[in-house]
Design a protein around this motif. Structure first.
Motif, short mmCIF file in Angstrom:
data_model
loop_
_atom_site.label_atom_id
_atom_site.label_comp_id
_atom_site.label_asym_id
_atom_site.label_seq_id
_atom_site.Cartn_x
_atom_site.Cartn_y
_atom_site.Cartn_z
N LEU A 111 0.83 -1.21 0.00
CA LEU A 111 0.00 0.00 0.00
C LEU A 111 0.86 1.26 0.00
N LEU A 112 1.92 1.24 0.82
CA LEU A 112 2.75 2.44 0.97
C LEU A 112 3.43 2.83 -0.33
N LEU A 113 3.83 1.84 -1.12
CA LEU A 113 4.53 2.14 -2.36
C LEU A 113 3.58 2.23 -3.56
N THR A 114 2.29 2.11 -3.28
CA THR A 114 1.29 2.25 -4.34
C THR A 114 0.55 3.58 -4.25
N TYR A 115 0.27 4.05 -3.03
CA TYR A 115 -0.53 5.26 -2.82
C TYR A 115 0.31 6.34 -2.13
N GLN A 116 0.50 7.46 -2.81
CA GLN A 116 1.27 8.57 -2.26
C GLN A 116 0.39 9.64 -1.62
N GLU A 117 -0.86 9.74 -2.05
CA GLU A 117 -1.76 10.76 -1.53
C GLU A 117 -2.77 10.15 -0.56
N HIS A 175 -9.31 3.89 -1.53
CA HIS A 175 -9.03 2.46 -1.76
C HIS A 175 -9.42 1.63 -0.54
N LEU A 176 -9.02 2.07 0.65
CA LEU A 176 -9.31 1.29 1.86
C LEU A 176 -10.81 1.25 2.15
N ALA A 224 -5.55 6.50 8.68
CA ALA A 224 -4.86 6.28 7.40
C ALA A 224 -3.95 7.45 7.05
N THR A 225 -4.43 8.67 7.28
CA THR A 225 -3.62 9.85 6.99
C THR A 225 -2.39 9.90 7.88
N ALA A 226 -2.59 9.65 9.18
CA ALA A 226 -1.46 9.66 10.12
C ALA A 226 -0.45 8.57 9.78
N TRP A 227 -0.94 7.40 9.38
CA TRP A 227 -0.04 6.28 9.01
C TRP A 227 0.80 6.64 7.79
N LEU A 228 0.16 7.21 6.78
CA LEU A 228 0.89 7.57 5.57
C LEU A 228 1.91 8.66 5.86
N HIS A 285 5.15 7.41 7.58
CA HIS A 285 6.08 6.61 6.79
C HIS A 285 6.41 7.25 5.44
N GLN A 286 6.06 8.54 5.30
CA GLN A 286 6.23 9.19 4.00
C GLN A 286 7.70 9.38 3.63
#
Length: 492
Positions: free
Chosen positions: A98-104, A111-112, A150-154, A157-158
């Motif tokens: 997921l991390l390397l598929t969705y940047q925004e 998606h989730l 989801a926003t905090a997780w992304l 790890h951004q």
């Protein structure tokens, strides 16, 4: 906890209590400990959202039921914890996808949300599309809105995400995989806008996959697994070939018993040898001997049986090298060889190659090992009865050892050590008798099948070294005789 100063755990704890004082005058240079620079790649961070073990097991069961035909409900606490760790390992890998598929954040949240609404989409063909990650986020969210989590997780790890997307190599290992890999470097690197490379060119196997990360993910995972399994099998095959050169040994058979969950011991009462089996306590509040079960050779080699099945971990050179593997029980000369013995032989091979002494084994341990294999609760000792031995047997009867309707007659006055024959039971009579004979010149005891009263002297069924045994002691006489009785019980 004991407060004894000699206790290593206490001593270590006190050392760490004073670590600030110990390192007050030490100046560390950060660059000297830059693991990324030393390795040439970056370790994947922990990407998990919800680590509660019970919720992890619930997510796993739903996923398995939907995608892979279902699994039963595991009730044992230790096995549930194992399933939880397995699921968290899977989810860490799916989080990487997921991390390397969705940047925004908006794209990830959309998606989730779709994963939650539609299980078929949410799991996908391989269960990796993100539904379990979405469920983990909902578990931590206020209400059912996972947007904030989801926003905090992304965001958290951004930085790692952007380094990878900009070409930083990263480890593709799972959370609990520390095993050696010789055939390739287990890293992945973006090498073009739509190109991802597994391995390092010029350092073993490497392959470039073309496409977006989510599109190449199945082929990337399949290739990684294929290469890893082939590498491990090559290593295992080579070590097994070397282990096959070891002579058979009843000491190894007894040593291997340490890899079983149950502990067997013998008690001698007058003319009775009684086998006691001690199992781990399952009563609440008591800790028994659980998994893993390990053998340690010196301070360099460790062999662990990781569960009640045939899955092992072998560590050598003090932990510098680690391998995990599975073994199946087999036969040699049509004699059964348990997988615990095969695994022990692998560890012994490395020990001998590194000039590490094997731990000694007692006669009682050998006797217990073979009584357990015969499923015998006891054996009887006694004076030799008036039995007619085949004329070709050399030596005079000294004593008898009787187990499971098999009679072993110990001999003296010649090279023949013991004559072992099945009893009068019809089924037992079909089994081959056995002669144990000392060969001082070769330093072994030889087990020779006896057919129609004649030993097959040129065709030993099995041998065991005399080294490590004292045949002047009654315990060793019983141990070797128990081995002979086992040979008769399993011989064709």
């Amino acid at each position: 906890m004991t407060t004894d100063d000699t206790n290593p755990t206490t001593a270590q704890a006190r050392l760490f209590d004073h670590q600030d004082e110990i390192f007050d005058d030490v100046v560390f240079e950060e660059e000297a400990f830059d693991l990324e620079a030393l390795l040439g790649y970056e370790e994947t961070p922990l990407l998990l959202v919800d680590t509660d073990p019970e919720r992890a097991v619930a997510r796993q069961k739903e996923m398995m039921d939907h995608c892979f035909g279902g699994i039963g409900e595991e009730r044992k606490e230790e096995k549930r914890m194992g399933l939880a760790m397995q699921q968290l390992d899977i989810e860490n890998r799916h989080s990487l996808l997921l991390l390397l598929t969705y940047q925004e954040p908006e794209a990830l949240i959309t998606h989730l949300g779709r994963c939650l609404v539609n299980p078929d989409y949410g799991y996908g063909e391989r269960g990796c599309n993100g539904r379990t990650i979405a469920q983990a986020m909902v578990a931590l969210a206020e209400g059912d809105d996972l947007s904030g989590v989801a926003t905090a997780w992304l965001t958290a790890h951004q930085e790692f995400q952007q380094r990878v997307l900009n070409g930083q190599p990263f480890s593709f290992r799972s959370l609990f995989d520390f095993a050696d890999i010789d055939a390739f470097v287990p890293v992945v690197q973006r090498v073009g806008d739509m190109n991802w490379q597994l391995g390092v060119e010029g350092e073993g196997k490497s392959r470039v996959f073309q496409g977006a990360f989510d599109a190449i993910w199945p082929a990337l995972c399949d290739t990684y697994v294929e290469w890893s399994e082939a590498d491990n099998q090559t290593w295992l095959d080579d070590l097994q070939r070397r282990a096959a050169q070891l002579p058979d040994s009843i000491l190894r058979t007894a040593r291997a018993e340490g890899l079983r969950k149950e502990f067997n011991r013998i008690e001698v009462q007058a003319d009775q040898v009684i086998l006691h089996t001690e199992r781990p306590s399952t009563r609440s509040g008591q800790v028994g001997e659980g998994w893993p079960r390990s053998l340690i050779f010196g301070d360099q080699i460790g062999l662990s049986r990781l569960s009640g099945h045939s899955f092992y971990e072998l560590v050598w050179e003090g932990g510098l090298h680690v391998r995990r593997f599975e073994l199946s029980s087999t036969t040699r000369n049509r004699l059964p060889i348990e997988h615990i013995e095969l695994a022990t032989a692998l560890a012994e091979t490395l020990a001998l190659e590194y000039d590490i002494s094997l731990p000694p084994i007692t006669a009682e341990a050998v006797e217990a090992a073979y009584l357990r294999r015969m499923k015998a609760k006891r054996a009887e000792l006694g004076e030799p009865q008036s039995r007619e031995l085949p004329p070709a047997i050399q030596g005079k009867p000294m004593a008898e050892y009787r187990v499971n309707n098999i009679v072993a007659t110990l001999l003296y006055g010649g090279a023949d050590f013991a004559y072992i024959a099945p009893g009068n039971n019809g089924q037992e009579q079909e089994k081959t008798a056995m002669l144990l004979q000392r060969n001082e010149q070769k330093g072994v005891i030889v087990a020779l099948p006896v057919v129609k009263g004649r030993p097959r002297r040129g065709s030993p069924l099995m041998t065991t070294p005399l080294e490590g045994m004292n045949l002047r002691e009654g315990a060793w006489l019983r141990a070797v005789t128990a081995w002979g009785a086992w040979l008769v019980s399993v011989s064709p």
